[in-house]
Design a protein around this motif. Structure first.
Motif, mmCIF file in Angstrom:
data_model
loop_
_atom_site.group_PDB
_atom_site.id
_atom_site.type_symbol
_atom_site.label_atom_id
_atom_site.label_comp_id
_atom_site.label_asym_id
_atom_site.label_seq_id
_atom_site.Cartn_x
_atom_site.Cartn_y
_atom_site.Cartn_z
ATOM 1 N N THR A 45 -9.113 -1.196 -4.067
ATOM 2 C CA THR A 45 -9.685 -1.625 -2.792
ATOM 3 C C THR A 45 -8.871 -2.761 -2.193
ATOM 4 O OG1 THR A 45 -11.894 -0.963 -3.532
ATOM 5 C CG2 THR A 45 -11.764 -2.489 -1.685
ATOM 6 N N ILE A 46 -8.437 -3.699 -3.020
ATOM 7 C CA ILE A 46 -7.626 -4.813 -2.530
ATOM 8 C C ILE A 46 -6.337 -4.306 -1.902
ATOM 9 C CG2 ILE A 46 -6.267 -6.797 -3.288
ATOM 10 C CD1 ILE A 46 -8.452 -7.262 -5.423
ATOM 11 N N VAL A 47 -5.672 -3.362 -2.542
ATOM 12 C CA VAL A 47 -4.430 -2.795 -2.004
ATOM 13 C C VAL A 47 -4.704 -2.063 -0.701
ATOM 14 C CG1 VAL A 47 -2.594 -1.125 -2.438
ATOM 15 C CG2 VAL A 47 -3.356 -2.649 -4.275
ATOM 16 N N GLU A 48 -5.791 -1.326 -0.633
ATOM 17 C CA GLU A 48 -6.136 -0.599 0.586
ATOM 18 C C GLU A 48 -6.350 -1.554 1.755
ATOM 19 O OE1 GLU A 48 -8.459 3.283 -1.323
ATOM 20 O OE2 GLU A 48 -9.590 1.578 -0.550
ATOM 21 N N VAL A 49 -7.044 -2.651 1.519
ATOM 22 C CA VAL A 49 -7.308 -3.620 2.578
ATOM 23 C C VAL A 49 -6.003 -4.212 3.084
ATOM 24 C CG1 VAL A 49 -8.348 -5.861 3.084
ATOM 25 C CG2 VAL A 49 -9.633 -4.158 1.806
ATOM 26 N N SER A 50 -5.084 -4.551 2.178
ATOM 27 C CA SER A 50 -3.823 -5.166 2.578
ATOM 28 C C SER A 50 -2.966 -4.195 3.375
ATOM 29 C CB SER A 50 -3.055 -5.649 1.338
ATOM 30 O OG SER A 50 -3.816 -6.596 0.619
ATOM 31 N N ARG A 51 -2.868 -2.972 2.918
ATOM 32 C CA ARG A 51 -2.003 -2.005 3.585
ATOM 33 C C ARG A 51 -2.583 -1.507 4.898
ATOM 34 N NH1 ARG A 51 0.085 1.648 -1.621
ATOM 35 N NH2 ARG A 51 1.368 -0.020 -2.545
ATOM 36 N N ALA A 52 -3.884 -1.685 5.096
ATOM 37 C CA ALA A 52 -4.501 -1.201 6.329
ATOM 38 C C ALA A 52 -4.081 -2.027 7.539
ATOM 39 C CB ALA A 52 -6.026 -1.207 6.182
ATOM 40 N N VAL A 53 -3.682 -3.280 7.335
ATOM 41 C CA VAL A 53 -3.371 -4.157 8.465
ATOM 42 C C VAL A 53 -1.879 -4.381 8.660
ATOM 43 C CG1 VAL A 53 -5.579 -5.329 8.308
ATOM 44 C CG2 VAL A 53 -3.654 -6.208 7.004
ATOM 45 N N VAL A 54 -1.054 -3.953 7.706
ATOM 46 C CA VAL A 54 0.396 -4.122 7.802
ATOM 47 C C VAL A 54 1.033 -2.751 7.977
ATOM 48 C CG1 VAL A 54 2.475 -4.911 6.596
ATOM 49 C CG2 VAL A 54 0.344 -6.181 6.331
ATOM 50 N N PRO A 55 1.881 -2.555 9.016
ATOM 51 C CA PRO A 55 2.346 -3.555 9.991
ATOM 52 C C PRO A 55 1.611 -3.503 11.330
ATOM 53 C CG PRO A 55 3.741 -1.632 10.100
ATOM 54 C CD PRO A 55 2.655 -1.311 9.090
ATOM 55 N N ARG A 56 0.591 -2.692 11.436
ATOM 56 C CA ARG A 56 -0.007 -2.470 12.754
ATOM 57 C C ARG A 56 -0.602 -3.734 13.356
ATOM 58 N NH1 ARG A 56 -3.970 2.522 14.486
ATOM 59 N NH2 ARG A 56 -4.384 1.827 16.616
ATOM 60 N N PHE A 57 -1.295 -4.537 12.556
ATOM 61 C CA PHE A 57 -1.953 -5.727 13.079
ATOM 62 C C PHE A 57 -1.187 -7.000 12.734
ATOM 63 C CE2 PHE A 57 -5.314 -9.040 12.827
ATOM 64 C CZ PHE A 57 -5.735 -8.989 14.142
ATOM 65 N N THR A 58 -0.498 -6.991 11.622
ATOM 66 C CA THR A 58 0.217 -8.179 11.174
ATOM 67 C C THR A 58 1.442 -7.752 10.389
ATOM 68 O OG1 THR A 58 -0.033 -10.276 9.986
ATOM 69 C CG2 THR A 58 -1.081 -8.358 9.016
ATOM 70 N N ASP A 59 2.350 -8.717 10.149
ATOM 71 C CA ASP A 59 3.570 -8.415 9.397
ATOM 72 C C ASP A 59 3.477 -8.855 7.941
ATOM 73 O OD1 ASP A 59 5.093 -7.411 11.671
ATOM 74 O OD2 ASP A 59 5.014 -9.467 12.393
ATOM 75 N N VAL A 60 2.596 -9.804 7.659
ATOM 76 C CA VAL A 60 2.387 -10.287 6.291
ATOM 77 C C VAL A 60 0.884 -10.439 6.087
ATOM 78 C CG1 VAL A 60 2.849 -12.099 4.598
ATOM 79 C CG2 VAL A 60 4.575 -11.548 6.331
ATOM 80 N N ALA A 61 0.385 -9.956 4.969
ATOM 81 C CA ALA A 61 -1.029 -10.098 4.629
ATOM 82 C C ALA A 61 -1.139 -10.525 3.172
ATOM 83 C CB ALA A 61 -1.785 -8.793 4.862
ATOM 84 N N GLY A 62 -1.618 -11.740 2.964
ATOM 85 C CA GLY A 62 -1.868 -12.239 1.609
ATOM 86 C C GLY A 62 -3.361 -12.324 1.363
ATOM 87 N N THR A 63 -3.824 -11.761 0.264
ATOM 88 C CA THR A 63 -5.252 -11.712 -0.038
ATOM 89 C C THR A 63 -5.551 -12.610 -1.230
ATOM 90 O OG1 THR A 63 -5.338 -9.424 0.744
ATOM 91 C CG2 THR A 63 -7.218 -10.222 -0.527
#
Length: 814
Positions: free
Chosen positions: A283-301
């Motif tokens: 789930t953590i990986v899914e959340v991170s990949r859902a926003v990169v790169p469409r909404f942001t370029d880097v996502a740290g959880t």
């Protein structure tokens, strides 16, 4: 891909309004051209045969960006993006890993200089293609803008598109996957773009005079219409300060509606991509990949330490001592750039002056339009010897809380490259909604992991840790949780040490699954251990267990197989309560058979008798006891599973563990198993007659001296002189007590040499001795105190004719 582009003019006799032909170039992972369109040949002057296979940087050398002069005027507001993004060469040589766009002046073979607009899209997938480059003649665009809107018209909205019918491998999938390549484009817009370019028959560049396009292009309606005219009038009035035209308010509302709709489409798409399982890591990986790169370029959880550990925690607000684990980092930078500086798995607290602390304590998003050098230094201070400033300074940052049920579970740090448009208030709202949905999904996964951990802990606490060696036998066990019905159930196995070097072997199965069955199993297993310690015969033990189950409740149903192995007599005594029969593998010929036992009724049925059966065994024979989850498969006769069990049990194995693994492999590979499995395998080694010594003692108190002498002589013969003094003292105490309390039968004394030295004294008195506190002047009560102090273990049990008191001494290693 460019069917029809050999014509100098598109269909309908001239350049279609708002559409300009494109050059299409595909670059492979080696930096070589793998596709060179007809439009590319026309724009750059190189034939396809000469271009394919050559380094792309040789064909598209960048000599500089557009100068800021009057020539840029026809581009209007688009000129504002000059210099914000990297040049085309950064995309061509692989230094950029995210979509980019810009303007450049290229040198070509047959032209002095070519002014172009370009778009570069990294391609991700199993193929060899790495980059899709689209380019358009800027001069043609200016002419198109002049022809469409008059001299000096501002073209503010530009986006590329390409046809579905193409001549390079994988392009059809590429066209259908436009939303993944162009992160800001919806599925509906993709269908519209493809339908338009199919109508024209060749790649096009479409532009609008009203919608601004960021470095990563957005998509919109390109055709000039009455709606476009209304938007132009509203924009002109707003710039001049004049009152809005009558239709301007409607147009503004329409624009706001379109923007909101696009955000909702994005959120709905993200919601569909996360929460596909209850596995927290996934789930953590899914959340991170859902926003990169469409909404942001880097996502740290980051998640709370207790969330990662699957533990519960209080609902209080986090503070500066709260530890946060970095559980995921997704980015579009070059691989490895972030790994050493901010590795996944690191845990740290956050100081109160950081935006991260503000986010996690208020539970609200924190927006930093651009990270200044001062803020970058402040954030980097907590990373000790690692300098994080080059990774974050100048970027736009949005910190959003991951919370559920008003509790902050963690937060996400979202960063955009300096070339990309800054996060704004609408992004703040979008990020907050995204984080709320992600937080709920993560909390569901956390709660599932927590409950699963509780269930596993309960299961582990109830399953015994059986010693691999018991007196006269070796034991190996396996437990497999049900694959579909949860990781906790009611299957169990056990072994209990009995007097006389005997061992009780138990396998049971509570009907049902889940925590209730596991709790019921714990109660029944405890009852079996207690009654086994009383040395009850198998049939009597099952009778008592059945009575107990009925008293506990009408839903207490279980099957049970209870066996007592006597290694001296080489005998098994077994009783069955509705369980599948055990298998005996004969050491003499390797033959395996199901034991023919009276089945009996399950525990809890009541009113059904249980019978014991005695089975002769030889040293080296193996006993296999299991639950029906191992042999029973839905839709298959259980006889097939029992036959496979017999066959696999007879297979030679180097060890007991290897024999268990052989059985599991043979039966667990069949599809359809849904039940949990308990397996107990015992090798019945027996005890050799020369390791047993027995004497019968008369009622004369002087017999205790004869017993001491006999024991010392036997221990000398066995080479155990080192324990002779202690053994003599223990035997003297036990024999003296037995002679004093026995009635008419002689006292029996037995020594058994094994891993320990066992001493047993039996008499015909049914009263069990107890350990007493003896004073200095008391005449009695010291015998068992001596035995308890000197013996490794001791105990008592009733027999059919009286009682047995036994003790064990630890032997020196051989």
């Amino acid at each position: 891909m460019d069917r029809g582009t050999e014509r100098s003019d598109p269909p309908h006799g001239g350049a279609a309004a708002g559409r300009i032909p494109l050059a299409v170039v595909v670059v492979d992972r080696a930096g070589l051209v793998s596709h060179w369109s007809r439009g590319a040949r026309r724009l750059f002057g190189t034939a396809r045969e000469e271009a394919v296979g050559r380094p792309v940087v040789d064909l598209l050398p960048v000599s500089g960006a557009f100068p800021e002069d009057e020539e840029t005027a026809p581009y209007g507001a688009y000129a504002a993006y000059d210099g914000l993004g990297p040049d085309l060469e950064s995309s061509l040589d692989g230094r950029l890993f995210y979509p980019a766009a810009g303007r450049a002046r290229l040198t070509a073979a047959d032209n002095d200089r070519i002014d172009v607009l370009w778009w570069a899209y990294p391609l991700v997938g199993p193929g060899t293609e790495r980059l899709l480059v689209l380019a358009a003649d800027a001069g043609a665009l200016r002419a198109e803008g002049t022809g469409t809107s008059g001299a000096g018209a501002a073209v503010e909205r530009i986006a590329p598109g390409f046809a579905l019918h193409t001549d390079f491998p994988g392009a059809e999938d590429l066209a259908r996957g436009l939303p993944e390549i162009l992160p800001s484009m919806s599925v509906g817009e993709s269908a519209r773009i493809v339908s338009q370019v199919l109508e024209l028959g060749y790649p096009v560049l479409e532009f609008s005079q009203n919608d601004r396009v960021p470095v990563t292009p957005d998509w919109g309606v390109p055709r000039r219409s009455e709606r476009t005219a209304r938007r132009q009038r509203a924009a002109a009035a707003a710039l001049s300060g004049e009152p809005l035209p009558p239709d301007a308010e409607d147009e503004a509302q329409d624009l706001e509606y379109v923007a909101v709709r696009e955000r909702l489409e994005f959120l709905n798409e993200v919601s569909g991509r996360i929460g596909t399982s209850l596995d927290l890591s996934r789930t953590i990986v899914e959340v991170s990949r859902a926003v990169v790169p469409r909404f942001t370029d880097v996502a740290g959880t980051y998640l709370r330490e207790q969330v990662v550990a699957g533990e519960g925690f209080s609902d209080g607000v986090p503070d500066t001592t709260t530890m946060w684990h970095r559980v995921a980092l997704e980015h579009t930078d070059e691989p490895g750039r972030w790994d050493d500086v901010v590795p996944v798995g690191e845990a740290m607290p956050f100081p109160a002056h950081t935006p991260f602390f503000q986010c996690m304590t208020t539970g609200e998003p924190v927006l930093v339009p651009r990270i200044s050098e001062q803020m970058g230094h402040m954030i980097a201070a907590q990373f000790e010897k690692r300098d994080i400033r080059p990774l974050i300074t100048g970027r736009s940052m949005l910190v959003v809380p991951l919370k559920a049920r008003h509790v902050v579970l963690g937060f996400m740090i979202l960063l955009r490259h300096p070339e990309r448009v800054e996060f704004n208030d609408m992004d703040r709202v979008t990020g907050a909604e995204l984080a709320a949905r992600a937080g709920l999904v993560l909390d569901n996964a956390r709660m599932y992991m927590y409950q699963e951990s509780v269930a596993e802990t309960l299961q582990d606490s109830m399953l015994p840790h059986i010693a691999p060696r018991m007196s006269g036998c070796d034991i190996a066990t396996r437990y497999l949780p049900g694959t579909l019905l949860g990781r906790v159930g009611g299957d169990w196995f056990d072994s209990v040490k009995l007097p006389g070097s005997r061992t009780a072997l138990v396998v049971g199965d509570v009907m049902g699954h889940g925590l209730n069955s596991a709790a019921m199993m714990g109660q029944l297993r405890t009852a079996v251990q207690t009654m086994a310690a009383l040395d009850l015969p198998p049939a009597q033990l099952l009778r008592n267990l059945d009575d107990l189950a009925q008293r506990l409740g009408e839903h207490y149903l279980a099957t049970c197989l209870y066996a007592i192995y006597d290694p001296i007599a080489s005998e098994l005594e077994i009783a069955n309560a509705g369980h599948i029969p055990p298998v005996v593998v004969r050491a003499e010929n390797g033959r395996s058979d199901l034991l023919d036992l009276p089945t009996g009724a399950p525990i809890g049925v009541g009113g059904v008798p249980f019978e014991s059966v005695r089975v002769r065994v030889a040293p080296g024979d193996r006993l296999v006891m299991c639950t029906d989850g191992l042999v029973e498969v839905r839709g298959e006769d259980i006889g097939v599973g029992l036959a496979t069990l017999c066959e696999s049990a007879a297979h030679p194995a180097a060890s007991m563990d290897a024999a268990c693994d052989t059985i599991i492999r043979a039966l667990n590979t069949r599809g359809g198993r849904k039940d949990d499995v308990a397996l107990l395998l015992a090798r019945l080694n027996g005890i050799e007659p020369e390791d047993v010594a027995e004497w019968r003692i008369g009622h004369d108190p002087r017999e205790a001296g004869r017993a001491r002498a006999a024991v010392r002589e036997q221990l000398h013969e066995w080479g155990l002189d080192s324990v002779a003094d202690t053994a003599e003292l223990l035997v003297s105490e036990l024999v003296t007590n037995a002679v004093r309390h026995s009635h008419s039968r002689p006292v029996d004394l037995r020594l058994v040499r094994g891993d320990t030295l066992l001493c047993e004294v039996a008499d015909d008195d049914h009263t069990l001795p107890t350990l007493l506190s003896a004073g200095r002047l008391d005449e009695f009560g010291r015998g068992l105190r001596v035995v308890s102090t000197l013996a490794h273990e001791w105990g008592t049990s009733r027999t059919g004719s009286g009682k047995t008191v036994w003790c064990e001494l630890t032997l020196p290693r051989r």
